[in-house]
Design a protein around this motif. Structure first.
Motif, mmCIF file in Angstrom:
data_model
loop_
_atom_site.group_PDB
_atom_site.id
_atom_site.type_symbol
_atom_site.label_atom_id
_atom_site.label_comp_id
_atom_site.label_asym_id
_atom_site.label_seq_id
_atom_site.Cartn_x
_atom_site.Cartn_y
_atom_site.Cartn_z
ATOM 1 N N THR A 134 91.847 63.069 -7.973
ATOM 2 C CA THR A 134 90.828 62.149 -8.501
ATOM 3 C C THR A 134 90.902 60.743 -7.891
ATOM 4 O O THR A 134 90.015 59.931 -8.123
ATOM 5 C CB THR A 134 90.956 62.044 -10.033
ATOM 6 N N GLY A 135 91.978 60.451 -7.130
ATOM 7 C CA GLY A 135 92.106 59.126 -6.496
ATOM 8 C C GLY A 135 91.303 59.056 -5.202
ATOM 9 O O GLY A 135 90.716 60.062 -4.772
ATOM 10 N N PRO A 136 91.279 57.876 -4.578
ATOM 11 C CA PRO A 136 90.469 57.712 -3.358
ATOM 12 C C PRO A 136 90.833 58.683 -2.233
ATOM 13 O O PRO A 136 89.937 59.223 -1.578
ATOM 14 C CB PRO A 136 90.765 56.267 -2.933
ATOM 15 N N GLY A 138 92.360 61.693 -2.471
ATOM 16 C CA GLY A 138 92.009 63.066 -2.874
ATOM 17 C C GLY A 138 90.515 63.317 -2.811
ATOM 18 O O GLY A 138 90.064 64.396 -2.382
ATOM 19 N N GLY A 156 93.110 67.369 -11.998
ATOM 20 C CA GLY A 156 93.549 66.117 -12.626
ATOM 21 C C GLY A 156 94.112 66.408 -13.999
ATOM 22 O O GLY A 156 93.957 67.524 -14.524
ATOM 23 N N ALA A 203 99.419 59.965 -7.298
ATOM 24 C CA ALA A 203 100.103 58.675 -7.181
ATOM 25 C C ALA A 203 101.524 58.904 -6.660
ATOM 26 O O ALA A 203 102.112 59.971 -6.866
ATOM 27 C CB ALA A 203 100.117 57.997 -8.542
HETATM 28 N N1 LIG Z 1 101.069 58.445 4.107
HETATM 29 C C1 LIG Z 1 100.016 57.617 4.221
HETATM 30 O O1 LIG Z 1 99.614 57.261 5.321
HETATM 31 C C2 LIG Z 1 99.282 57.152 2.973
HETATM 32 C C3 LIG Z 1 98.212 56.259 3.044
HETATM 33 C C4 LIG Z 1 97.514 55.906 1.882
HETATM 34 C C5 LIG Z 1 97.936 56.454 0.685
HETATM 35 N N2 LIG Z 1 99.024 57.278 0.639
HETATM 36 C C6 LIG Z 1 99.475 57.911 -0.617
HETATM 37 O O2 LIG Z 1 98.438 58.806 -0.999
HETATM 38 C C7 LIG Z 1 98.560 59.053 -2.392
HETATM 39 C C8 LIG Z 1 97.189 58.960 -3.017
HETATM 40 O O3 LIG Z 1 96.694 57.641 -2.928
HETATM 41 P P1 LIG Z 1 95.537 57.205 -3.923
HETATM 42 O O4 LIG Z 1 95.343 55.744 -3.739
HETATM 43 O O5 LIG Z 1 94.380 58.125 -3.781
HETATM 44 O O6 LIG Z 1 96.276 57.524 -5.316
HETATM 45 P P2 LIG Z 1 96.071 56.992 -6.795
HETATM 46 O O7 LIG Z 1 94.647 56.648 -7.004
HETATM 47 O O8 LIG Z 1 97.101 55.981 -7.098
HETATM 48 O O9 LIG Z 1 96.460 58.290 -7.640
HETATM 49 C C9 LIG Z 1 95.791 59.530 -7.446
HETATM 50 C C10 LIG Z 1 95.804 60.303 -8.753
HETATM 51 O O10 LIG Z 1 97.132 60.580 -9.166
HETATM 52 C C11 LIG Z 1 97.085 60.901 -10.547
HETATM 53 N N3 LIG Z 1 98.227 60.317 -11.251
HETATM 54 C C12 LIG Z 1 98.472 58.990 -11.472
HETATM 55 N N4 LIG Z 1 99.612 58.838 -12.193
HETATM 56 C C13 LIG Z 1 100.072 60.099 -12.436
HETATM 57 C C14 LIG Z 1 101.198 60.614 -13.147
HETATM 58 N N5 LIG Z 1 102.092 59.802 -13.744
HETATM 59 N N6 LIG Z 1 101.362 61.967 -13.200
HETATM 60 C C15 LIG Z 1 100.474 62.796 -12.601
HETATM 61 N N7 LIG Z 1 99.391 62.378 -11.921
HETATM 62 C C16 LIG Z 1 99.198 61.041 -11.832
HETATM 63 C C17 LIG Z 1 95.775 60.336 -11.108
HETATM 64 O O11 LIG Z 1 94.921 61.439 -11.387
HETATM 65 P P3 LIG Z 1 94.553 61.933 -12.897
HETATM 66 O O12 LIG Z 1 94.600 60.718 -13.788
HETATM 67 O O13 LIG Z 1 93.179 62.479 -12.734
HETATM 68 O O14 LIG Z 1 95.560 62.960 -13.233
HETATM 69 C C18 LIG Z 1 95.212 59.547 -9.934
HETATM 70 O O15 LIG Z 1 93.801 59.560 -9.879
HETATM 71 C C19 LIG Z 1 99.583 58.039 -2.937
HETATM 72 O O16 LIG Z 1 100.803 58.731 -3.102
HETATM 73 C C20 LIG Z 1 99.686 57.018 -1.815
HETATM 74 O O17 LIG Z 1 100.955 56.410 -1.773
HETATM 75 C C21 LIG Z 1 99.676 57.649 1.754
#
Ligand SMILES: NC(=O)c1ccc[n+]([C@@H]2O[C@H](COP(=O)([O-])OP(=O)(O)OC[C@H]3O[C@@H](n4cnc5c(N)ncnc54)[C@H](OP(=O)(O)O)[C@@H]3O)[C@@H](O)[C@H]2O)c1
Length: 302
Positions: A134-136, A138, A156, A203
């Motif tokens: 549900t995050g950006p 995903g 989610g 996250a």
């Molecule tokens: N490697 C790279 O180059 C790179 C670059 C950018 C981002 N990232 C990583 O990509 C991932 C996603 O980024 P994002 O900004 O899209 O993420 P986000 O918005 O922070 O989180 C994505 C989803 O995770 C779920 N979530 C949050 N807290 C949780 C918990 N305690 N338990 C279970 N689910 C939980 C939530 O979904 P629900 O509330 O719907 O369950 C949220 O919508 C992160 O880990 C970030 O660090 C990596």
């Protein structure tokens, strides 16, 4: 005197991402100017202030970057920016909120290549679970995989939120041409049994698939985890995985970790920032352009 290369960097957040500033300067922009807490209604005014202060030749050396945390808002702001300009007063615009467009592009392109190389297949008809989808990151990864033919389910913790995001992906990003569905995290034990591919995009620092899930995933071919902070999002898969077998997989599945995907993301973002500088015509870049570039990059490095 030649005009300097100026990138005007807009974000809806309190702070501009230092990652994006470094990326911009390393790609060749000479100045990266932050505009923070920007609202969509302010974009037109800012863009018109940018274009009328430079001649068409100087405009080739001027660009707009749109950051923030929200994929839809960034795509909307990109559209407003484009519609606020007219020939010859046009500059390139690139949206990559929270790095999500380039990260998702890198992940989907890398998984696509593993499916091809290790399993001689593609996303077409594959069942894909997007955990924490549900995050950006995903959202956009789901859209790109669905556009490549996968049957995507966004998972989610709350089904109604996941459904809302699936609808947003289908209608806004997929323009009604894709059919992503939604599922509750509490049901993933069932879903994983028939999944061909898994993306873990939750996250940072949260395990979304445990050892039992992995061993019961009898159809699993490729799993990708974008979270670099321990513990891994997927048991048996670490940030360095780059096509290696996943520990505990009973189906011979291979994994892609955050560092392998991050490498493609980095190169994709850098190339798009450079494209803005090098293009003779203004370009308007979002996740579909990022995916094209990520596919080219991945072909060239493996
Ligand atoms: N490697 C790279 O180059 C790179 C670059 C950018 C981002 N990232 C990583 O990509 C991932 C996603 O980024 P994002 O900004 O899209 O993420 P986000 O918005 O922070 O989180 C994505 C989803 O995770 C779920 N979530 C949050 N807290 C949780 C918990 N305690 N338990 C279970 N689910 C939980 C939530 O979904 P629900 O509330 O719907 O369950 C949220 O919508 C992160 O880990 C970030 O660090 C990596």
């Amino acid at each position: 005197m030649e005009k300097s290369f100026i990138l005007h960097m807009l974000t809806t957040a309190k702070n501009l991402s230092p990652f994006d500033v470094n990326m911009a300067m390393d790609a060749g922009w000479v100045s990266a100017i932050p505009y923070t807490n920007v609202e969509a209604s302010e974009v037109k005014g800012l863009i018109q202030d940018v274009i009328f202060s430079r001649s068409p030749k100087g405009l080739n050396r001027t660009g707009i970057f749109i950051g923030g945390r929200d994929s839809k808002q960034a795509k909307d702001m990109l559209k407003i920016a484009k519609n606020s300009m007219f020939s010859p007063f046009q500059v390139s615009v690139f949206a990559d909120p929270s790095g999500a467009f380039t990260t998702a592009a890198g992940m989907v392109a890398a998984v696509e290549q593993e499916l091809d190389k290790k399993f001689n297949t593609s996303f077409e008809g594959k069942d894909l679970l997007v955990l924490g989808g549900t995050g950006p990151v995903g959202q956009v990864a789901s859209v790109l995989a669905a556009q490549a033919g996968a049957n995507v389910k966004i998972i989610g913790r709350q089904l109604d939120k996941a459904q809302r995001i699936a609808d947003l992906c289908n209608e806004e990003f997929g323009e009604g041409k894709i059919q992503i569905t939604a599922g509750a995290d509490s049901d993933k034990t069932e879903y994983i049994k028939t999944a061909d591919v898994v993306f873990s995009t939750g996250a940072a620092g949260i395990e979304l698939l445990n050892t039992e899930h992995i061993s019961s995933a009898s159809q699993l071919k490729v799993a990708a985890d974008i979270n670099a902070i321990p513990p891994s999002g997927i048991s048996g898969l670490d940030p360095f995985h780059n096509g290696k077998a996943i520990t505990g997989s009973t189906s011979g599945a291979v994994g892609l970790g955050a560092l392998a995907i991050g490498n493609i993301k980095y190169k994709t973002q850098s190339r798009l920032l450079t494209q803005m500088i090098e293009s003779n015509e203004p370009v308007y870049l979002h996740f579909e352009h990022a995916f094209e570039v990520a596919r080219e990059i991945i072909k060239s490095i493996k």
